[in-house]
Scaffold this active site. Structure first.
Site, mmCIF file in Angstrom:
data_model
loop_
_atom_site.group_PDB
_atom_site.id
_atom_site.type_symbol
_atom_site.label_atom_id
_atom_site.label_comp_id
_atom_site.label_asym_id
_atom_site.label_seq_id
_atom_site.Cartn_x
_atom_site.Cartn_y
_atom_site.Cartn_z
ATOM 1 N N PHE A 93 0.858 -1.182 0.000
ATOM 2 C CA PHE A 93 0.000 0.000 0.000
ATOM 3 C C PHE A 93 0.900 1.240 0.000
ATOM 4 O O PHE A 93 1.786 1.343 0.856
ATOM 5 C CB PHE A 93 -0.870 -0.050 1.259
ATOM 6 C CG PHE A 93 -2.049 0.874 1.252
ATOM 7 C CD1 PHE A 93 -3.041 0.753 0.290
ATOM 8 C CD2 PHE A 93 -2.178 1.853 2.221
ATOM 9 C CE1 PHE A 93 -4.149 1.596 0.294
ATOM 10 C CE2 PHE A 93 -3.279 2.691 2.240
ATOM 11 C CZ PHE A 93 -4.267 2.563 1.271
ATOM 12 N N TYR A 140 -11.522 -1.059 10.073
ATOM 13 C CA TYR A 140 -12.763 -0.643 9.384
ATOM 14 C C TYR A 140 -13.029 -1.433 8.117
ATOM 15 O O TYR A 140 -13.977 -1.139 7.415
ATOM 16 C CB TYR A 140 -12.748 0.869 9.101
ATOM 17 C CG TYR A 140 -11.519 1.408 8.398
ATOM 18 C CD1 TYR A 140 -11.345 1.233 7.032
ATOM 19 C CD2 TYR A 140 -10.538 2.100 9.106
ATOM 20 C CE1 TYR A 140 -10.228 1.730 6.390
ATOM 21 C CE2 TYR A 140 -9.418 2.612 8.468
ATOM 22 C CZ TYR A 140 -9.264 2.417 7.107
ATOM 23 O OH TYR A 140 -8.155 2.909 6.476
ATOM 24 N N ARG A 163 -12.141 -3.907 -8.552
ATOM 25 C CA ARG A 163 -11.851 -4.796 -7.425
ATOM 26 C C ARG A 163 -13.146 -5.208 -6.735
ATOM 27 O O ARG A 163 -13.943 -4.354 -6.351
ATOM 28 C CB ARG A 163 -10.908 -4.076 -6.467
ATOM 29 C CG ARG A 163 -10.277 -4.949 -5.413
ATOM 30 C CD ARG A 163 -9.319 -4.146 -4.557
ATOM 31 N NE ARG A 163 -10.019 -3.172 -3.721
ATOM 32 C CZ ARG A 163 -9.480 -2.570 -2.661
ATOM 33 N NH1 ARG A 163 -8.237 -2.840 -2.309
ATOM 34 N NH2 ARG A 163 -10.171 -1.710 -1.947
HETATM 35 C C1 LIG Z 1 -6.512 0.314 4.143
HETATM 36 C C2 LIG Z 1 -5.063 0.193 4.363
HETATM 37 C C3 LIG Z 1 -4.385 1.119 5.134
HETATM 38 C C4 LIG Z 1 -5.102 2.324 5.671
HETATM 39 O O1 LIG Z 1 -4.300 3.157 6.366
HETATM 40 P P1 LIG Z 1 -4.912 4.348 7.241
HETATM 41 O O2 LIG Z 1 -3.763 4.776 8.008
HETATM 42 O O3 LIG Z 1 -6.059 3.772 8.016
HETATM 43 O O4 LIG Z 1 -5.441 5.375 6.303
HETATM 44 C C5 LIG Z 1 -3.027 0.904 5.377
HETATM 45 N N1 LIG Z 1 -2.386 -0.162 4.864
HETATM 46 C C6 LIG Z 1 -3.023 -1.064 4.081
HETATM 47 C C7 LIG Z 1 -2.297 -2.237 3.543
HETATM 48 C C8 LIG Z 1 -4.378 -0.905 3.803
HETATM 49 O O5 LIG Z 1 -5.004 -1.783 3.042
#
Ligand SMILES: *Cc1c(COP(=O)(O)O)cnc(C)c1O
Length: 418
Positions: free
Chosen positions: A126, A229, A379
């Site tokens: 990510f 979430y 997706r």
């Molecule tokens: C959804 C997601 C996040 C989200 O990060 P936030 O700090 O909550 O905005 C982080 N890492 C991955 C792999 C995700 O899928």
């Protein structure tokens, strides 16, 4: 499609988890919701907890509620979550956001490995994780982030990662399940490879927790973070979790000092004296209202059992891929997720050159909610407690109608749209 429709009916009728769908607030039953991997549905029990946290604990209890559960909530809910990731009591806390926790633990890991200045990750990760890892390297005095390329944009390269690990590696940090393709890394083998060179591991479990069984302890994993979430149905912006293996807790230092990590926060001592346990990775006042529904989602998963959740998830994604091959392939749709279910999480990406326009058309014309992931992925996330086989048939039928009738607006997506 007729035979798929009949099979879906039989599969839904035989589904041991079918009853869980009624445990969620589904206000529009005609809408096919396949984005629970981005924002999970609201469990009825979660909404009740939220309301009670506001009315009973906040409005009625006011500041006294710190003594009747609020103060303990981050670690209490963490303990509740622990079995979902194979952690022990006292190893999981709810705090901050995923990105912030990743930063905290990455800096802590780098400082615990002085002299080693390399963090290894991959290009399926990510992007926010990469940004946070670079910030962590800066904070820890500089170093290099090695981004190992995946094999094909779908499968991570275990061999490439192994080759990148060396005597200068402080940390290996990966998303256990890749957010775009859904590829799942072998946590046990990669943790062993990192340990063999003296590095620590930091896993992002955002797309794994609640989607498939995770065994942090069994794999000997060091550190982890993840979202609440998504598959945990904690609600938008619900605080994240972090995991620190028990024997590392006293060795690692939270780079962000704060009063909630102190042995005696209410002593208001000007000197910092953090606890030696997990509490030292907390920073400040927990967001009580957004924390309050998380436990309801965790409880539903514990009640269902992660083995049954995983079995249904695999059955759903297998069924979806089979339909995509049979029905969508003629329209140029390519399955961009691993075909081996062992290597696949709980979502399936389908590639199409006009993916963005197709996603919009799915939502507007077919009441099917996927999400678009740049540059060309539609997706579909399946959340076994609420997703039905029938919903997948309706999604594929809708997609086929759009592609056959060419009812989407060709061309790129407007800039700034996610
Ligand atoms: C959804 C997601 C996040 C989200 O990060 P936030 O700090 O909550 O905005 C982080 N890492 C991955 C792999 C995700 O899928």
């Amino acid at each position: 499609m007729q035979h798929f429709r009949e099979r879906a009916e039989a599969l839904d009728a035989a589904d041991p988890l079918a009853g869980f769908r009624a445990r969620f607030a589904i206000l529009n039953p005609d809408e096919v919701y396949l984005d629970g991997n981005s924002l999970g549905r609201a469990p009825h029990a979660g909404l009740e907890r939220l309301e009670s946290a506001a009315r009973d604990a906040w409005a009625a209890g006011l500041v006294g509620s710190w003594k009747t559960g609020w103060y303990e909530a981050p670690l209490r809910v963490g303990d509740r979550l622990a079995p979902l990731v194979g952690a022990h009591a006292g190893e999981v806390a709810i705090a901050d956001s995923t990105t912030v926790n990743l930063y905290k633990l990455a800096v802590a890991a780098l400082r615990a490995r002085p002299g080693r200045r390399r963090v290894v990750t991959d290009d399926l990760n990510f992007p926010s994780d990469l940004y946070a890892l670079r910030s962590a390297l800066d904070a820890a005095g500089g170093g290099e982030l090695t981004v190992v390329p995946s094999q094909d944009g779908i499968h991570g390269s275990v061999e490439g990662l192994r080759a990148a690990l060396g005597a200068d590696t402080a940390l290996l940090s990966l998303s256990h399940t890749a957010f775009k393709s859904g590829f799942v890394y072998p946590m046990d083998r990669l943790t062993a490879a990192a340990h063999a060179v003296g590095a620590l591991t930091l896993w992002d479990l955002s797309h794994s927790v609640g989607a498939l069984p995770v065994d942090l302890s069994g794999c000997g994993a060091d550190l982890a973070v993840g979202c609440t979430y998504k598959y945990l149905n904690g609600g938008p912006g619900a605080p994240a979790f972090l995991f620190v293996r028990t024997d590392l807790q006293a060795q690692l230092e939270n780079p962000i000092g704060g009063w909630f990590a102190q042995l005696e926060p209410f002593a208001f001592d000007l000197e910092t004296k953090p606890t030696h346990d997990l509490r030292r990775f907390l920073v400040s006042t927990p967001p009580i209202l957004s924390l309050s529904p998380i436990e309801a989602g965790i409880d539903l998963l514990l009640e269902a059992g992660m083995d049954r959740v995983r079995a249904k998830s695999v059955a759903l994604t297998e069924f979806l891929i089979e339909m995509a091959d049979a029905v969508l392939d003629p329209f140029g749709v390519i399955v961009a997720s691993p075909r081996d279910p062992e290597q696949r999480g709980s979502h399936v990406s389908l590639r199409h050159p006009d993916a963005y326009a197709v996603c919009l058309a799915l939502i507007e014309q077919e009441s099917v909610v996927p999400d678009f992931r740049t540059p060309d992925n539609v997706r579909f996330g399946v959340t076994p407690l609420s997703t039905t086989f029938d919903e997948l048939v309706r999604a594929v039928e809708g997609l086929a109608r759009i592609l056959e009738g060419e009812t989407y607006h060709r061309g790129g997506r407007p800039s700034g749209v996610t």
